[in-house]
Scaffold this motif. Structure first.
Motif, PDB file in Angstrom:
ATOM      1  N   ILE A 294       0.827  -1.196   0.000  1.00 43.01           N
ATOM      2  CA  ILE A 294       0.000   0.000   0.000  1.00 43.01           C
ATOM      3  C   ILE A 294       0.863   1.248   0.000  1.00 43.01           C
ATOM      4  CG2 ILE A 294      -1.783   1.274   1.247  1.00 43.01           C
ATOM      5  CD1 ILE A 294      -2.631  -1.408   2.478  1.00 43.01           C
TER       6      ILE A 294
ATOM      7  N   THR B  75      -1.778   0.924  -4.941  1.00 41.16           N
ATOM      8  CA  THR B  75      -1.837  -0.234  -4.050  1.00 41.16           C
ATOM      9  C   THR B  75      -1.915  -1.489  -4.902  1.00 41.16           C
ATOM     10  OG1 THR B  75      -2.877   0.923  -2.196  1.00 41.16           O
ATOM     11  CG2 THR B  75      -3.233  -1.446  -2.330  1.00 41.16           C
TER      12      THR B  75
ATOM     13  N   SER C  39      -4.610   4.400  -5.297  1.00 43.44           N
ATOM     14  CA  SER C  39      -4.972   4.535  -3.884  1.00 43.44           C
ATOM     15  C   SER C  39      -5.885   5.723  -3.631  1.00 43.44           C
ATOM     16  CB  SER C  39      -3.704   4.672  -3.033  1.00 43.44           C
ATOM     17  OG  SER C  39      -2.833   3.587  -3.228  1.00 43.44           O
TER      18      SER C  39
ATOM     19  N   ILE D 255       2.865  -1.317   4.449  1.00 38.68           N
ATOM     20  CA  ILE D 255       2.470   0.088   4.435  1.00 38.68           C
ATOM     21  C   ILE D 255       3.684   0.984   4.199  1.00 38.68           C
ATOM     22  CG2 ILE D 255       1.275   1.910   5.698  1.00 38.68           C
ATOM     23  CD1 ILE D 255      -0.463  -0.533   5.363  1.00 38.68           C
TER      24      ILE D 255
ATOM     25  N   VAL E 183       4.240   1.980  11.218  1.00 38.43           N
ATOM     26  CA  VAL E 183       3.199   1.106  11.773  1.00 38.43           C
ATOM     27  C   VAL E 183       3.484   0.949  13.258  1.00 38.43           C
ATOM     28  CG1 VAL E 183       2.146  -1.178  11.733  1.00 38.43           C
ATOM     29  CG2 VAL E 183       2.914  -0.125   9.591  1.00 38.43           C
TER      30      VAL E 183
ATOM     31  N   SER F 142      -1.770   2.271  11.380  1.00 41.69           N
ATOM     32  CA  SER F 142      -0.944   3.154  10.561  1.00 41.69           C
ATOM     33  C   SER F 142      -1.789   4.263   9.958  1.00 41.69           C
ATOM     34  CB  SER F 142      -0.267   2.361   9.434  1.00 41.69           C
ATOM     35  OG  SER F 142       0.499   3.211   8.607  1.00 41.69           O
TER      36      SER F 142
ATOM     37  N   LEU G 215      -1.260   6.705   6.914  1.00 39.19           N
ATOM     38  CA  LEU G 215      -0.342   6.843   5.797  1.00 39.19           C
ATOM     39  C   LEU G 215       0.071   8.295   5.591  1.00 39.19           C
ATOM     40  CD1 LEU G 215      -1.834   4.040   5.232  1.00 39.19           C
ATOM     41  CD2 LEU G 215      -0.980   4.350   2.914  1.00 39.19           C
TER      42      LEU G 215
ATOM     43  N   LEU H  76      -5.498   3.173   9.153  1.00 38.87           N
ATOM     44  CA  LEU H  76      -5.729   1.731   9.117  1.00 38.87           C
ATOM     45  C   LEU H  76      -5.440   1.112  10.477  1.00 38.87           C
ATOM     46  CD1 LEU H  76      -4.016   0.916   5.685  1.00 38.87           C
ATOM     47  CD2 LEU H  76      -6.424   1.452   6.138  1.00 38.87           C
TER      48      LEU H  76
ATOM     49  N   LEU I   1      -0.474  -5.423   9.854  1.00 35.81           N
ATOM     50  CA  LEU I   1       0.083  -4.296   9.126  1.00 35.81           C
ATOM     51  C   LEU I   1       1.567  -4.214   9.460  1.00 35.81           C
ATOM     52  CD1 LEU I   1      -2.646  -1.590   9.904  1.00 35.81           C
ATOM     53  CD2 LEU I   1      -2.610  -3.260   8.033  1.00 35.81           C
TER      54      LEU I   1
ATOM     55  N   ASN J   5       5.503  -2.366   8.177  1.00 31.98           N
ATOM     56  CA  ASN J   5       6.183  -1.371   7.358  1.00 31.98           C
ATOM     57  C   ASN J   5       6.674  -1.998   6.061  1.00 31.98           C
ATOM     58  OD1 ASN J   5       9.216  -0.248   6.782  1.00 31.98           O
ATOM     59  ND2 ASN J   5       7.760   1.407   7.215  1.00 31.98           N
ATOM     60  N   ASP J   6       6.708  -1.215   4.994  1.00 28.14           N
ATOM     61  CA  ASP J   6       7.058  -1.775   3.695  1.00 28.14           C
ATOM     62  C   ASP J   6       8.482  -2.327   3.647  1.00 28.14           C
ATOM     63  OD1 ASP J   6       8.147   0.766   3.872  1.00 28.14           O
ATOM     64  OD2 ASP J   6       7.527   1.412   1.874  1.00 28.14           O
TER      65      ASP J   6
END
Length: 350
Positions: free
Chosen positions: A9, A14, A42, A76, A80, A85, A87, A94, A110, A112-113
């Motif tokens: 996301i 997304t 998104s 995300i 987080v 989170s 954004l 979220l 959730l 972290n990316d």
């Protein structure tokens, strides 16, 4: 069979993926089979829930079968905390518990990316990586992950009973350590320009770092600036403070550096790649990641020729009397841009 949802996301787009997962065991890693995938804008959706419901509806139409995923993990692009989170570039808030209820799932996580990237390296195929150094792999040793993009992500992982445990860090905010007179001048330039008292390594080793190095060389009149690059930099500077930018000057500089087409850009990328390699070597010294060091992030994969030209690895391994310790570290560049999505799926399966 078990179906899982994975998502990557971001503020702009997304990516959602539906996977079928085998049942894991201590001796057998989980096997994921991709069933359905879609990319969404998104900004079009007020929240993740209606997007996921539309996604599952489309999957059912495509397969002629209604899927009932059990668990989900969403990576995300932002912080987080306690499975929640907000954004940075998207008006979404979220919460894992809320998503679990509204999507009728057993569990929603959730992460972290960049944490997702840490999980994802365990699911990469041979064609998803370019190996700079084979090293002497030890599956019981730590795995290190570093990735320059918008910022500089760093972390490490341990494979415990075949299931990875990923530990993100804030290593990108450690101090930048100049190694030459030119880099000392670069640090002083950044201190003065931004009126700050310290320079983090992320200010140099990142997309913004490429631009900063270029501006430093330009302002020091290292070489004549070409009109094409000047126009891109000027357009980007005008958009400072905007949430959405139409120009990626780092990419423009990197493209101009190929084949020494632009002397200023080529020197900027040379400094960047060397600083990147040095920081990767610093991380390797701290962790001794004989399980492998993975260089992720979009910059490395998009500039593979520059990364494998020798400057990166020379800086990586130039660590004085302890340099031989790094000879054993397997070093890989991640080529698959969906490594975070793979990681989210693996995390959902765990």
């Amino acid at each position: 069979m078990t179906y899982l949802l994975a998502g990557d996301i971001g503020g702009t787009k997304t990516i959602l993926r539906l996977v079928e997962a085998s049942e894991p065991s201590p001796s057998t890693p989980v096997i994921l089979k991709n069933e359905f995938e879609r990319t969404y804008s998104s900004q079009v959706y007020p929240d993740l829930v209606p997007m996921v419901k539309e996604f599952l509806h489309q999957a059912a139409i495509d397969a002629g079968y209604t899927y009932a995923p059990e668990r989900a993990c969403f990576a995300i692009a932002g912080p987080v905390v306690d499975n929640t989170s907000s954004l940075t570039n998207l008006a979404w808030s979220l919460e894992g518990d809320r998503l679990q209820i509204e999507l009728d799932l057993d569990r929603v996580e959730l992460i972290n990316d960049f944490e997702a990237v840490g999980y994802g390296v365990f699911g990469l195929a041979a064609e998803d990586i370019h190996t700079l150094q084979a090293g002497d792999p030890d599956r019981n040793a730590p795995v290190a992950i570093i990735g320059a993009g918008t910022g500089l992500g760093q972390g490490f992982a341990l494979a415990t009973s075949g299931r990875p445990l990923v530990f993100p860090s804030e290593g990108g905010h450690a101090d930048f350590a100049p190694r030459s007179e030119l880099e000392f001048q670069l640090m002083r330039y950044l201190l003065d320009k931004h009126q700050i008292s310290r320079v983090s390594v992320e200010r140099v080793v990142s997309g913004q770092g490429i631009v900063a190095i270029y501006q430093f060389l330009r302002d020091r009149e290292f070489a004549t600036e070409t009109p094409e690059i000047a126009e891109a930099i000027t357009a980007w500077e005008r958009q400072t403070g905007l949430s959405t930018k139409t120009v990626d000057p780092g990419a423009v500089i990197a493209q101009a550096a190929v084949g020494c087409r632009d002397r200023l850009s080529h020197k900027a990328m040379e400094i960047f790649v060397s600083a990147y390699g040095a920081e990767a070597g610093n991380l390797a010294l701290k962790l001794l990641p004989y399980g492998g060091l993975y260089v992720a992030g979009g910059i490395a994969a998009k500039n593979l020729d520059l990364m494998i030209a020798g400057t990166f690895f020379e800086a990586f391994s130039h660590k004085g009397r302890v340099s031989p310790l790094l000879d054993r570290v397997p070093v890989h560049i991640v080529l698959n841009p969906q490594v975070g999505l793979i990681g989210a799926a693996l995390k959902a399966a765990a």
